[in-house]
Design an enzyme around this catalytic site. Structure first.
Site, short mmCIF file in Angstrom:
data_model
loop_
_atom_site.label_atom_id
_atom_site.label_comp_id
_atom_site.label_asym_id
_atom_site.label_seq_id
_atom_site.Cartn_x
_atom_site.Cartn_y
_atom_site.Cartn_z
NE ARG A 34 59.09 55.76 64.67
CZ ARG A 34 57.90 55.87 64.12
NH1 ARG A 34 56.86 55.21 64.60
NH2 ARG A 34 57.72 56.64 63.06
CG ASP A 35 57.38 54.23 60.63
OD1 ASP A 35 56.52 53.77 61.40
OD2 ASP A 35 57.10 54.80 59.56
CG HIS A 94 57.03 59.12 57.07
ND1 HIS A 94 58.08 58.65 57.84
CD2 HIS A 94 56.07 58.17 57.15
CE1 HIS A 94 57.74 57.48 58.37
NE2 HIS A 94 56.53 57.16 57.96
CG HIS A 152 54.23 53.91 55.23
ND1 HIS A 152 54.63 52.82 55.97
CD2 HIS A 152 54.46 55.01 56.01
CE1 HIS A 152 55.07 53.23 57.15
NE2 HIS A 152 54.97 54.55 57.20
CB CYS A 203 51.35 52.26 61.68
SG CYS A 203 50.68 53.10 63.12
CG ASN A 239 58.61 53.18 56.74
OD1 ASN A 239 58.33 52.31 57.53
ND2 ASN A 239 58.46 54.46 57.01
#
Ligand code: ZN
Length: 300
Positions: A14-15, A207, A209, A240, A249
């Site tokens: 996903r990300d 989370h 990055h 994003c 990430n």
């Protein structure tokens, strides 16, 4: 001595992929998910239910959730930003929903379609929908360390958002450095502040990055504050669509190497995780940012 557990949530499907300009086929995404499970991960972000016009890479959420292996020992997280997304995720069979709020209005308006205040209007309905659909619900506070539009984000804002997040029944609260601006000092301060308003039955997740190469250091800081759930994206891909300049990430295999050597048990096999990172590089057809996957095996 038994090792302390640390859960790594794999977000590459996903990300990791959402910002890739070339659409990755559903088949390749499902193959990636299979490889992730084979490496030992038991919780992963499988897709999101957001506007397909805005994030075309995630338009196949239904097919992904229909295609993931039906197994009780693995959790596939569906990300949603509004009630409609939650309903779509539930209809697709998602058993865990991650609902995203922002700590800053600039990002919230662009990413979530309304101010922070406005996005909380539907929070009780979102929680009710998840309950009715028998799905676990978690919340993420994005831009918790800084906003690409509003700049610095005050700790008090993050705490205020956290307080509202935990006002509904969630099992987990994540704080996200969406654009990779945090330093370990920020992580200590913000995790501590969020923890102070979070009931102890709600676990914390972090989370990061790696936009400014601070993500591994930030992960250690989060773990030092008691966080035992960390997101990572194999090969270090990610970004994003609504956060200009946000790079990948934190590479999961880099987290894994480091925390293995620090004595944590993640349940994930490093060699197999590295193979998955190589698989991702092959699918995308380019060199990826993760470092451990490109280093000689250690110990040899
Ligand atoms: Zn992210």
């Amino acid at each position: 001595m038994t090792k302390e557990k640390l859960e790594l949530v794999e977000v590459s499907p996903r990300d990791g992929l959402q910002n890739e300009p070339d659409i990755v086929s559903t088949e390749n995404k499902l193959a990636l998910i299979d490889h992730i499970l084979a490496a030992g991960f038991r919780r992963l972000e499988a897709g999101s239910f957001v506007n397909p016009k805005k994030v075309p890479q995630m338009a196949d959420g239904d097919a992904i959730f229909a295609g993931v292996p039906k197994r009780d020992d693995a959790t596939f997280i569906a990300l949603a930003l509004n009630l409609r997304g939650v309903e779509r995720a539930l209809a697709a069979g998602a058993k865990e929903i991650n609902y995203v709020f922002c700590a800053s209005d600039g990002f919230s308006v662009r990413n979530n379609g309304g101010t922070v205040e406005e996005t909380f209007n539907v929070w009780p309905e979102v929680a009710a929908a998840a309950r009715a659909g028998a799905a676990r619900l978690s919340a993420t506070i994005s831009t918790a360390f800084g906003c690409p539009f509003d700049g610095e984000v005050a700790v008090t804002r993050v705490v205020a958002v956290a307080e509202r997040c935990v006002g509904e029944s969630i099992f987990e609260l994540a704080i996200a450095d969406t654009i990779g601006v945090a330093s370990p000092g920020d992580v200590h301060e913000r995790v501590r502040a969020v923890k102070s308003v979070t009931p102890s039955h709600i676990q914390l997740r972090a989370h990061f990055h790696n936009t400014r190469n601070t993500a591994l250091a930030n992960a250690v800081a989060a773990v030092e504050e008691g966080v035992r759930v960390l997101d990572g994206s194999l090969a270090g891909i990610g970004g994003c669509p609504f956060a200009p300049g946000a790079a990948g990430n934190v590479p999961t295999e880099d987290l894994l190497y480091m925390f293995n050597r620090m004595g944590f048990d993640t349940g994930v096999d490093l060699d197999r995780a590295i193979e998955v990172a190589h698989f991702i590089g092959g699918v995308l057809g380019r060199k990826t940012p993760g470092m451990v996957s490109r280093a000689p095996k250690w110990p040899a």
